[in-house]
Design a protein around this motif. Sequence first.
Motif, PDB file in Angstrom:
ATOM      1  N   ALA A 198     -10.277   6.845 -17.065  1.00 35.00           N
ATOM      2  CA  ALA A 198     -10.059   5.397 -17.047  1.00 35.00           C
ATOM      3  C   ALA A 198     -11.383   4.709 -17.327  1.00 35.00           C
ATOM      4  O   ALA A 198     -12.414   5.377 -17.473  1.00 35.00           O
ATOM      5  CB  ALA A 198      -9.498   4.963 -15.695  1.00 35.00           C
ATOM      6  N   ALA A 199     -11.355   3.383 -17.408  1.00 38.78           N
ATOM      7  CA  ALA A 199     -12.598   2.646 -17.646  1.00 38.78           C
ATOM      8  C   ALA A 199     -12.567   1.304 -16.931  1.00 38.78           C
ATOM      9  O   ALA A 199     -11.508   0.700 -16.761  1.00 38.78           O
ATOM     10  CB  ALA A 199     -12.798   2.412 -19.139  1.00 38.78           C
ATOM     11  N   SER A 200     -13.743   0.885 -16.513  1.00 43.14           N
ATOM     12  CA  SER A 200     -13.962  -0.494 -16.078  1.00 43.14           C
ATOM     13  C   SER A 200     -14.933  -1.085 -17.081  1.00 43.14           C
ATOM     14  O   SER A 200     -15.553  -0.355 -17.855  1.00 43.14           O
ATOM     15  CB  SER A 200     -14.635  -0.542 -14.714  1.00 43.14           C
ATOM     16  OG  SER A 200     -13.769  -0.136 -13.715  1.00 43.14           O
ATOM     17  N   GLY A 225      -7.720  -6.287 -20.397  1.00 40.75           N
ATOM     18  CA  GLY A 225      -6.920  -6.014 -19.200  1.00 40.75           C
ATOM     19  C   GLY A 225      -7.568  -5.090 -18.184  1.00 40.75           C
ATOM     20  O   GLY A 225      -6.871  -4.323 -17.521  1.00 40.75           O
ATOM     21  N   VAL A 226      -8.911  -5.160 -18.088  1.00 38.83           N
ATOM     22  CA  VAL A 226      -9.601  -4.314 -17.106  1.00 38.83           C
ATOM     23  C   VAL A 226     -10.438  -5.174 -16.165  1.00 38.83           C
ATOM     24  O   VAL A 226     -10.701  -6.349 -16.437  1.00 38.83           O
ATOM     25  CB  VAL A 226     -10.552  -3.296 -17.791  1.00 38.83           C
ATOM     26  CG1 VAL A 226      -9.777  -2.318 -18.648  1.00 38.83           C
ATOM     27  CG2 VAL A 226     -11.635  -4.009 -18.602  1.00 38.83           C
ATOM     28  N   GLY A 227     -10.887  -4.579 -15.080  1.00 39.77           N
ATOM     29  CA  GLY A 227     -11.792  -5.250 -14.161  1.00 39.77           C
ATOM     30  C   GLY A 227     -13.227  -4.880 -14.476  1.00 39.77           C
ATOM     31  O   GLY A 227     -13.506  -4.124 -15.415  1.00 39.77           O
ATOM     32  N   GLY A 261     -11.926 -10.062  -9.119  1.00 39.28           N
ATOM     33  CA  GLY A 261     -10.478  -9.856  -9.271  1.00 39.28           C
ATOM     34  C   GLY A 261     -10.064  -8.505  -8.715  1.00 39.28           C
ATOM     35  O   GLY A 261     -10.917  -7.670  -8.388  1.00 39.28           O
ATOM     36  N   PRO A 262      -8.747  -8.271  -8.627  1.00 40.13           N
ATOM     37  CA  PRO A 262      -8.242  -7.065  -7.964  1.00 40.13           C
ATOM     38  C   PRO A 262      -8.609  -5.740  -8.644  1.00 40.13           C
ATOM     39  O   PRO A 262      -8.492  -4.687  -8.027  1.00 40.13           O
ATOM     40  CB  PRO A 262      -6.722  -7.248  -7.953  1.00 40.13           C
ATOM     41  CG  PRO A 262      -6.432  -8.398  -8.830  1.00 40.13           C
ATOM     42  CD  PRO A 262      -7.672  -9.189  -9.025  1.00 40.13           C
ATOM     43  N   ARG A 263      -9.032  -5.774  -9.912  1.00 44.15           N
ATOM     44  CA  ARG A 263      -9.450  -4.534 -10.555  1.00 44.15           C
ATOM     45  C   ARG A 263     -10.979  -4.407 -10.606  1.00 44.15           C
ATOM     46  O   ARG A 263     -11.496  -3.467 -11.187  1.00 44.15           O
ATOM     47  CB  ARG A 263      -8.896  -4.456 -11.987  1.00 44.15           C
ATOM     48  CG  ARG A 263      -7.382  -4.413 -12.044  1.00 44.15           C
ATOM     49  CD  ARG A 263      -6.889  -3.884 -13.369  1.00 44.15           C
ATOM     50  NE  ARG A 263      -5.482  -4.198 -13.580  1.00 44.15           N
ATOM     51  CZ  ARG A 263      -4.473  -3.553 -13.004  1.00 44.15           C
ATOM     52  NH1 ARG A 263      -4.712  -2.560 -12.176  1.00 44.15           N
ATOM     53  NH2 ARG A 263      -3.226  -3.895 -13.255  1.00 44.15           N
ATOM     54  N   ASN A 359     -10.624   3.862  -0.627  1.00 48.91           N
ATOM     55  CA  ASN A 359     -11.078   4.394  -1.920  1.00 48.91           C
ATOM     56  C   ASN A 359      -9.884   4.611  -2.857  1.00 48.91           C
ATOM     57  O   ASN A 359      -9.973   4.340  -4.055  1.00 48.91           O
ATOM     58  CB  ASN A 359     -11.808   5.726  -1.713  1.00 48.91           C
ATOM     59  CG  ASN A 359     -13.325   5.575  -1.714  1.00 48.91           C
ATOM     60  OD1 ASN A 359     -13.855   4.509  -2.017  1.00 48.91           O
ATOM     61  ND2 ASN A 359     -14.021   6.646  -1.397  1.00 48.91           N
ATOM     62  N   ALA A 360      -8.774   5.092  -2.287  1.00 45.70           N
ATOM     63  CA  ALA A 360      -7.579   5.342  -3.110  1.00 45.70           C
ATOM     64  C   ALA A 360      -7.059   4.051  -3.744  1.00 45.70           C
ATOM     65  O   ALA A 360      -6.597   4.044  -4.888  1.00 45.70           O
ATOM     66  CB  ALA A 360      -6.487   5.995  -2.261  1.00 45.70           C
ATOM     67  N   ARG A 361      -7.160   2.935  -3.009  1.00 38.36           N
ATOM     68  CA  ARG A 361      -6.738   1.638  -3.582  1.00 38.36           C
ATOM     69  C   ARG A 361      -7.602   1.275  -4.787  1.00 38.36           C
ATOM     70  O   ARG A 361      -7.115   0.734  -5.774  1.00 38.36           O
ATOM     71  CB  ARG A 361      -6.896   0.532  -2.532  1.00 38.36           C
ATOM     72  CG  ARG A 361      -5.727   0.429  -1.610  1.00 38.36           C
ATOM     73  CD  ARG A 361      -5.896  -0.852  -0.784  1.00 38.36           C
ATOM     74  NE  ARG A 361      -5.421  -0.602   0.556  1.00 38.36           N
ATOM     75  CZ  ARG A 361      -5.803  -1.285   1.633  1.00 38.36           C
ATOM     76  NH1 ARG A 361      -6.686  -2.273   1.521  1.00 38.36           N
ATOM     77  NH2 ARG A 361      -5.310  -1.011   2.806  1.00 38.36           N
ATOM     78  N   ILE A 362      -8.900   1.559  -4.674  1.00 38.02           N
ATOM     79  CA  ILE A 362      -9.797   1.239  -5.789  1.00 38.02           C
ATOM     80  C   ILE A 362      -9.447   2.125  -6.985  1.00 38.02           C
ATOM     81  O   ILE A 362      -9.366   1.655  -8.121  1.00 38.02           O
ATOM     82  CB  ILE A 362     -11.280   1.435  -5.375  1.00 38.02           C
ATOM     83  CG1 ILE A 362     -11.616   0.517  -4.194  1.00 38.02           C
ATOM     84  CG2 ILE A 362     -12.210   1.171  -6.559  1.00 38.02           C
ATOM     85  CD1 ILE A 362     -13.035   0.683  -3.648  1.00 38.02           C
ATOM     86  N   VAL A 363      -9.233   3.401  -6.714  1.00 37.67           N
ATOM     87  CA  VAL A 363      -8.882   4.330  -7.792  1.00 37.67           C
ATOM     88  C   VAL A 363      -7.613   3.851  -8.487  1.00 37.67           C
ATOM     89  O   VAL A 363      -7.544   3.784  -9.720  1.00 37.67           O
ATOM     90  CB  VAL A 363      -8.704   5.766  -7.224  1.00 37.67           C
ATOM     91  CG1 VAL A 363      -8.079   6.688  -8.252  1.00 37.67           C
ATOM     92  CG2 VAL A 363     -10.053   6.320  -6.754  1.00 37.67           C
ATOM     93  N   GLU A 364      -6.623   3.474  -7.705  1.00 39.17           N
ATOM     94  CA  GLU A 364      -5.369   3.003  -8.307  1.00 39.17           C
ATOM     95  C   GLU A 364      -5.600   1.740  -9.141  1.00 39.17           C
ATOM     96  O   GLU A 364      -5.074   1.608 -10.239  1.00 39.17           O
ATOM     97  CB  GLU A 364      -4.325   2.747  -7.214  1.00 39.17           C
ATOM     98  CG  GLU A 364      -3.011   2.267  -7.803  1.00 39.17           C
ATOM     99  CD  GLU A 364      -1.803   2.575  -6.938  1.00 39.17           C
ATOM    100  OE1 GLU A 364      -1.979   3.044  -5.792  1.00 39.17           O
ATOM    101  OE2 GLU A 364      -0.683   2.345  -7.429  1.00 39.17           O
ATOM    102  N   ALA A 365      -6.443   0.824  -8.626  1.00 43.71           N
ATOM    103  CA  ALA A 365      -6.695  -0.433  -9.337  1.00 43.71           C
ATOM    104  C   ALA A 365      -7.335  -0.192 -10.703  1.00 43.71           C
ATOM    105  O   ALA A 365      -7.006  -0.869 -11.674  1.00 43.71           O
ATOM    106  CB  ALA A 365      -7.592  -1.332  -8.486  1.00 43.71           C
ATOM    107  N   VAL A 366      -8.236   0.786 -10.796  1.00 42.74           N
ATOM    108  CA  VAL A 366      -8.929   0.985 -12.076  1.00 42.74           C
ATOM    109  C   VAL A 366      -8.196   1.947 -13.014  1.00 42.74           C
ATOM    110  O   VAL A 366      -8.350   1.859 -14.224  1.00 42.74           O
ATOM    111  CB  VAL A 366     -10.412   1.421 -11.899  1.00 42.74           C
ATOM    112  CG1 VAL A 366     -11.212   0.339 -11.190  1.00 42.74           C
ATOM    113  CG2 VAL A 366     -10.552   2.744 -11.178  1.00 42.74           C
TER     114      VAL A 366
END
Length: 456
Positions: A198-200, A225-227, A261-263, A359-366
């Motif tokens: 993935a990428a930010s 569409g990324v954070g 933002g959320p991502r 941490n899992a929430r962050i992983v899911e967001a990105v």
Amino acid sequence: MADILIGNGTVITLGKANQCIEKGAIVVRDRRIEAVGIESELRAQYPTARFADARGGLIMPGFLCTHTHFYGAFARGLAIPGEPPRNFPQILQQLWWRLDKALMPEDLAASAELFLVDAIRHGTTCVIDHHASPNAVAGSLDIIAGAVATSGLRACLAYEVSDRDGPAIIEAGIRENERFIRALRNEFSTLAQEGLLAASYGLHASFTLSPETLERCAAGGSELGVGFHIHVAEDVSDEEDSLAKYGKRVVERLLGEHILGPRSIAAHCVHVQSGEIAALASTQTNSVHNPRSNMNNAVGRAPVEEMLAAGVNMGLGNDGFSMNMMQEMKNAYLMHKLATGDPRSMSGELVLNMAFAYNARIVEAVFSPFATDFARVGELSAGAAADLVLLDYYPPTPLNSGNFPWHLIFGIDAQHVNSTMVAGRWLMRDRQMQEMDEERIHARARELAEGLWKRI
Ligand SMILES: [Zn+2]
């Protein structure tokens, strides 16, 4: 592929169920977990599954790291010439900005491989990287992505855009992020859809980014569409710079520039004040705590408990330290107690939640902008990703889901990790690397590090 039944162990599920199942087992089907439960029952339900023996140890979710720098691998043992730096800006100027300028394309693959092997050894199954190599920008993320693909780990990549090296390098950084994000939907689409890559949109930090650069990046990130992944108030000098130049604090500035933002990931947040914490919470911006790095740089201590109480999702990263996230957890647990003089600070549950659930929430967001049907990480449950580790840990005292955080902080460490699986594939089994040639990687890194240190 036949199902794999991993048994003869104690399953620590974490997640909502948060169970500790003695004589437990899990069934892996393709890239996901099919079932979690009592071994005898699962053996009856899945009679054709191949058995994998956990040898009476622990079966638990893989560790996650939501802020790192692979290129930091080459700083191990590096002596900085001259007087020792006295503060964070001097650490950047004397060490990191000299190191990253000296990086050549061949160093990028070698440092990434070194940290990916390190991650597998320590049971870390997903990492979020933040990369800089001002004299080798174009294609740098592809090189790192190649190493990630070979390793089998999950990784989210970003290039740190910064104004510090002039207009040509700003351009190159912007192009690299945007090109790579598009490549995840083209050349790298299989890995991206499988949730492995993935990428930010990477940004260095407020004090090295002009309003013009931030405006361009904000437009690019929103179109793609990324954070964003940016260092925020790591040192007090970042806040002082923002106040002096723009009359606002760093988070207020980033809010105005549409970076939150959320991502998005605001790494560190050591010096944020209550108004900034509220802005991070209201925009659902993630933050990442890096205790070892913060102590090493003597920059201070993030108000982690205040941020979590205010509703900021805060994970745990290593900022380029070793990929041993157990060490990061132990340090998080200890540093706040010392700093506050209150042993109730930073409970074991809080540390465990940062390392896994948050941490899992962050992983899911990105990862979710790129993955089709992203599988949860940080827990062992039906439907979650088959990302797990086996540990040779035979608890000398009673172990249950309630006291697991304290076993992890006081008893368990890297030497117990014997096997690492990502997306249903063993990357290390019985301490043997399955895909990566560790000896070659170490030999190559030593050779390149010598040349790199000379260039510095
Ligand atoms: Zn960092």
